[in-house]
Every structure is written in C-alpha cells, then in structure tokens.
Design a protein around this motif. Structure first.
Motif, PDB file in Angstrom:
ATOM      1  N   PRO A  52       0.919  -1.247   0.010  1.00  0.00           N
ATOM      2  CA  PRO A  52      -0.170  -0.092   0.187  1.00  0.00           C
ATOM      3  C   PRO A  52       1.069   1.285  -0.054  1.00  0.00           C
ATOM      4  O   PRO A  52       2.323   0.766   0.450  1.00  0.00           O
ATOM      5  CB  PRO A  52      -0.854  -0.432   1.236  1.00  0.00           C
ATOM      6  CG  PRO A  52      -0.819  -1.700   1.672  1.00  0.00           C
ATOM      7  CD  PRO A  52       0.876  -1.962   1.430  1.00  0.00           C
ATOM      8  N   ALA A  53       0.306   2.169   0.109  1.00  0.00           N
ATOM      9  CA  ALA A  53       1.498   3.770  -0.889  1.00  0.00           C
ATOM     10  C   ALA A  53       1.866   3.760   0.858  1.00  0.00           C
ATOM     11  O   ALA A  53       2.928   4.798   0.961  1.00  0.00           O
ATOM     12  CB  ALA A  53       0.224   4.284  -0.737  1.00  0.00           C
ATOM     13  N   GLU A  54       1.143   3.614   1.817  1.00  0.00           N
ATOM     14  CA  GLU A  54       1.967   3.657   3.427  1.00  0.00           C
ATOM     15  C   GLU A  54       3.491   3.638   3.687  1.00  0.00           C
ATOM     16  O   GLU A  54       4.043   3.649   4.191  1.00  0.00           O
ATOM     17  CB  GLU A  54       0.520   4.130   4.440  1.00  0.00           C
ATOM     18  CG  GLU A  54       0.676   2.846   4.453  1.00  0.00           C
ATOM     19  CD  GLU A  54      -1.218   2.108   4.080  1.00  0.00           C
ATOM     20  OE1 GLU A  54      -1.222   1.211   4.950  1.00  0.00           O
ATOM     21  OE2 GLU A  54      -1.260   2.634   3.455  1.00  0.00           O
ATOM     22  N   PHE A  55       3.534   2.422   2.692  1.00  0.00           N
ATOM     23  CA  PHE A  55       5.167   1.899   2.963  1.00  0.00           C
ATOM     24  C   PHE A  55       5.813   1.706   1.228  1.00  0.00           C
ATOM     25  O   PHE A  55       5.752   2.845   0.547  1.00  0.00           O
ATOM     26  CB  PHE A  55       4.802   0.042   2.663  1.00  0.00           C
ATOM     27  CG  PHE A  55       4.215   0.393   4.465  1.00  0.00           C
ATOM     28  CD1 PHE A  55       4.428  -0.482   5.369  1.00  0.00           C
ATOM     29  CD2 PHE A  55       2.512  -0.837   4.663  1.00  0.00           C
ATOM     30  CE1 PHE A  55       3.710  -0.531   6.753  1.00  0.00           C
ATOM     31  CE2 PHE A  55       2.342  -0.999   5.241  1.00  0.00           C
ATOM     32  CZ  PHE A  55       2.446  -0.896   6.309  1.00  0.00           C
ATOM     33  N   GLU A  56       7.288   1.556   2.058  1.00  0.00           N
ATOM     34  CA  GLU A  56       7.740   1.228   0.610  1.00  0.00           C
ATOM     35  C   GLU A  56       8.943   0.294   1.294  1.00  0.00           C
ATOM     36  O   GLU A  56       8.725  -0.216   2.297  1.00  0.00           O
ATOM     37  CB  GLU A  56       8.911   2.757   0.829  1.00  0.00           C
ATOM     38  CG  GLU A  56       8.693   4.304   0.463  1.00  0.00           C
ATOM     39  CD  GLU A  56       8.009   4.078  -1.276  1.00  0.00           C
ATOM     40  OE1 GLU A  56       8.807   3.554  -1.756  1.00  0.00           O
ATOM     41  OE2 GLU A  56       7.617   4.992  -1.457  1.00  0.00           O
ATOM     42  N   VAL A  57       9.060  -0.396   0.156  1.00  0.00           N
ATOM     43  CA  VAL A  57       9.729  -1.088   0.017  1.00  0.00           C
ATOM     44  C   VAL A  57      11.225  -0.646  -0.666  1.00  0.00           C
ATOM     45  O   VAL A  57      11.404  -0.407  -1.642  1.00  0.00           O
ATOM     46  CB  VAL A  57       9.786  -2.632  -1.249  1.00  0.00           C
ATOM     47  CG1 VAL A  57      10.589  -3.843  -1.061  1.00  0.00           C
ATOM     48  CG2 VAL A  57       8.251  -2.472  -1.070  1.00  0.00           C
ATOM     49  N   PHE A  58      12.474  -1.616  -0.092  1.00  0.00           N
ATOM     50  CA  PHE A  58      14.530  -1.440  -0.429  1.00  0.00           C
ATOM     51  C   PHE A  58      14.953  -2.806  -0.173  1.00  0.00           C
ATOM     52  O   PHE A  58      14.535  -3.715   0.626  1.00  0.00           O
ATOM     53  CB  PHE A  58      14.819  -0.224   0.766  1.00  0.00           C
ATOM     54  CG  PHE A  58      14.388   0.867   0.137  1.00  0.00           C
ATOM     55  CD1 PHE A  58      13.306   1.356  -0.675  1.00  0.00           C
ATOM     56  CD2 PHE A  58      14.950   2.083   0.332  1.00  0.00           C
ATOM     57  CE1 PHE A  58      13.211   3.396  -0.811  1.00  0.00           C
ATOM     58  CE2 PHE A  58      15.623   3.331  -0.054  1.00  0.00           C
ATOM     59  CZ  PHE A  58      14.110   3.747  -0.653  1.00  0.00           C
ATOM     60  N   ARG A  59      15.545  -2.694  -0.965  1.00  0.00           N
ATOM     61  CA  ARG A  59      16.381  -3.987  -1.280  1.00  0.00           C
ATOM     62  C   ARG A  59      17.577  -3.409  -0.184  1.00  0.00           C
ATOM     63  O   ARG A  59      18.569  -2.305  -0.722  1.00  0.00           O
ATOM     64  CB  ARG A  59      17.108  -4.426  -2.147  1.00  0.00           C
ATOM     65  CG  ARG A  59      15.829  -4.907  -2.577  1.00  0.00           C
ATOM     66  CD  ARG A  59      16.155  -5.827  -3.838  1.00  0.00           C
ATOM     67  NE  ARG A  59      17.484  -6.531  -4.613  1.00  0.00           N
ATOM     68  CZ  ARG A  59      18.511  -6.723  -4.943  1.00  0.00           C
ATOM     69  NH1 ARG A  59      18.631  -6.204  -6.014  1.00  0.00           N
ATOM     70  NH2 ARG A  59      19.536  -7.626  -4.843  1.00  0.00           N
ATOM     71  N   GLU A  60      18.244  -4.272   0.324  1.00  0.00           N
ATOM     72  CA  GLU A  60      19.598  -3.918   1.268  1.00  0.00           C
ATOM     73  C   GLU A  60      20.061  -3.182   2.433  1.00  0.00           C
ATOM     74  O   GLU A  60      21.308  -1.900   1.254  1.00  0.00           O
ATOM     75  CB  GLU A  60      20.912  -4.497   0.150  1.00  0.00           C
ATOM     76  CG  GLU A  60      20.832  -6.181  -0.608  1.00  0.00           C
ATOM     77  CD  GLU A  60      21.620  -5.994  -1.339  1.00  0.00           C
ATOM     78  OE1 GLU A  60      21.947  -5.446  -2.111  1.00  0.00           O
ATOM     79  OE2 GLU A  60      21.245  -7.561  -1.878  1.00  0.00           O
ATOM     80  N   PHE A  61      19.311  -2.565   2.679  1.00  0.00           N
ATOM     81  CA  PHE A  61      19.026  -1.049   3.283  1.00  0.00           C
ATOM     82  C   PHE A  61      19.642  -0.976   5.002  1.00  0.00           C
ATOM     83  O   PHE A  61      19.105  -1.912   5.290  1.00  0.00           O
ATOM     84  CB  PHE A  61      18.200  -0.488   3.026  1.00  0.00           C
ATOM     85  CG  PHE A  61      18.768   1.121   2.233  1.00  0.00           C
ATOM     86  CD1 PHE A  61      18.860   1.505   1.647  1.00  0.00           C
ATOM     87  CD2 PHE A  61      17.902   2.007   3.541  1.00  0.00           C
ATOM     88  CE1 PHE A  61      18.877   2.768   1.468  1.00  0.00           C
ATOM     89  CE2 PHE A  61      17.894   3.816   3.244  1.00  0.00           C
ATOM     90  CZ  PHE A  61      18.351   4.033   2.067  1.00  0.00           C
ATOM     91  N   THR A  62      20.625  -0.923   5.050  1.00  0.00           N
ATOM     92  CA  THR A  62      20.606  -0.491   6.196  1.00  0.00           C
ATOM     93  C   THR A  62      19.466   0.025   7.540  1.00  0.00           C
ATOM     94  O   THR A  62      18.908   0.539   7.334  1.00  0.00           O
ATOM     95  CB  THR A  62      22.131   0.568   6.943  1.00  0.00           C
ATOM     96  OG1 THR A  62      22.950  -0.196   6.226  1.00  0.00           O
ATOM     97  CG2 THR A  62      22.189  -0.050   8.441  1.00  0.00           C
ATOM     98  N   ILE A  63      19.160  -0.507   8.825  1.00  0.00           N
ATOM     99  CA  ILE A  63      18.247  -0.302  10.092  1.00  0.00           C
ATOM    100  C   ILE A  63      19.576  -0.170  10.746  1.00  0.00           C
ATOM    101  O   ILE A  63      20.148  -0.617  11.159  1.00  0.00           O
ATOM    102  CB  ILE A  63      17.728  -1.721   9.847  1.00  0.00           C
ATOM    103  CG1 ILE A  63      17.061  -1.974   9.062  1.00  0.00           C
ATOM    104  CG2 ILE A  63      16.821  -1.464  11.992  1.00  0.00           C
ATOM    105  CD1 ILE A  63      16.090  -3.194   9.160  1.00  0.00           C
ATOM    106  N   ASP A  64      18.999   1.331  11.256  1.00  0.00           N
ATOM    107  CA  ASP A  64      20.105   1.430  12.586  1.00  0.00           C
ATOM    108  C   ASP A  64      18.627   0.742  14.438  1.00  0.00           C
ATOM    109  O   ASP A  64      17.831   1.233  14.218  1.00  0.00           O
ATOM    110  CB  ASP A  64      19.232   3.350  13.302  1.00  0.00           C
ATOM    111  CG  ASP A  64      20.741   4.179  12.543  1.00  0.00           C
ATOM    112  OD1 ASP A  64      21.650   2.967  12.712  1.00  0.00           O
ATOM    113  OD2 ASP A  64      20.860   4.642  12.215  1.00  0.00           O
ATOM    114  N   ILE A  65      19.519   0.011  14.512  1.00  0.00           N
ATOM    115  CA  ILE A  65      18.786  -0.898  15.990  1.00  0.00           C
ATOM    116  C   ILE A  65      19.941   0.018  17.119  1.00  0.00           C
ATOM    117  O   ILE A  65      18.886   0.878  18.066  1.00  0.00           O
ATOM    118  CB  ILE A  65      18.796  -2.266  16.178  1.00  0.00           C
ATOM    119  CG1 ILE A  65      18.023  -3.113  15.032  1.00  0.00           C
ATOM    120  CG2 ILE A  65      18.692  -2.061  17.260  1.00  0.00           C
ATOM    121  CD1 ILE A  65      18.211  -4.911  14.758  1.00  0.00           C
ATOM    122  N   ASP A  66      20.750   0.451  17.362  1.00  0.00           N
ATOM    123  CA  ASP A  66      21.319   1.210  18.430  1.00  0.00           C
ATOM    124  C   ASP A  66      23.014   1.537  17.702  1.00  0.00           C
ATOM    125  O   ASP A  66      22.897   0.812  16.446  1.00  0.00           O
ATOM    126  CB  ASP A  66      21.423   0.215  18.909  1.00  0.00           C
ATOM    127  CG  ASP A  66      21.931  -1.313  19.716  1.00  0.00           C
ATOM    128  OD1 ASP A  66      23.194  -1.631  18.445  1.00  0.00           O
ATOM    129  OD2 ASP A  66      21.444  -2.000  19.948  1.00  0.00           O
TER     130      ASP A  66
END
Length: 137
Positions: free
Chosen positions: A6-20
């Motif tokens: 849905p429009a409220e989401f985006e999908v990316f490949r191989e992208f960093t997530i900042d956990i800490d």
C-alpha cells in the motif's frame, strides 16, 4: 512485493536498519513506513520505521539469518520477519510475527507454493515464482 505494498509503505533492498550504535543490520529486503524516507541521500532507517525485515538465506548466512538477526529484529520491535530458504531448489518462506508480550517471534506459517497473509498487509504471493539461492541445507 513492491507492487503489492500500500502507498503508506516503501520497499527497499539491502538497506541498513539502525537498531543501536552496535547493531546496524542490512536485510535483503525491508518494508518500512513511507514517511521515514526523508531525503534521497539517506542510507539507513530507524528500526521504529521498519515493519518487515526479509532475509534470504545463503550458505554463508544460515546461522545469522536463523538465529542472530531474528533476535536483533525482535529486540528492535520490528513487527514481522520473513526468512526465505531453499528447499530442494525451491523457495520456501518462513513467516514470523512479533509476540509483543515476550518480544519474540512466533511462526505464522511456512509457505512453499502460495503465501496468503493478512499482515503486514493483505497479500497473496506465488512463492513458486521466486528463485531460490543455492541450497543452505
């Protein structure tokens, strides 16, 4: 998956997530809130914006994708985690949802041919159309 989101989401490949500061994993695919995309030079997203992390298991990532990363994603409160594995050369999706009272993932299914789920949004996927990586069995 991007065409289904849905429009409220985006999908990316191989992208960093900042956990800490010590944990910045890079899943194979992430589904995140579109409002978290703030600039074209952005290189990471806060874990609070991520709705789904997907890992595609390869021979050298088995223990990370089955053991290490799910623990980190659960601690970061990412609501959904999918692990895609090869089973006799065919893709199999192991889908998990965060159980908030224990902050751990619980299985919502193992999908070999068709994946029909209602969360993180309703979708019906033909798993047989997905090419598997070389077997990690």
């Amino acid at each position: 998956m991007q065409s289904l989101a849905p429009a409220e989401f985006e999908v990316f490949r191989e992208f960093t997530i900042d956990i800490d500061a010590q944990n910045r994993p890079e899943p194979d695919v992430i589904l995140f809130r579109a409002d978290a995309w703030t600039e074209s030079t952005q290189t990471r997203f806060p874990s609070s914006a991520v709705t789904l992390a997907v890992e595609v298991v390869s021979t050298d990532s088995v223990s990370r994708d089955r053991e290490t990363k799910p623990l980190k994603y659960a601690r970061a409160k990412i609501p959904h985690y999918w692990r895609v594995e090869s089973e006799k050369g065919l893709a199999v999706v192991h889908a998990f949802e965060l159980e908030p009272t224990v902050e751990a993932y619980t299985s919502v299914g193992i999908f070999r041919e068709r994946m029909k789920v209602s969360a993180p949004f309703p979708m019906d996927l033909d798993v047989t159309a997905t090419k598997a990586r070389p077997s990690a069995e």
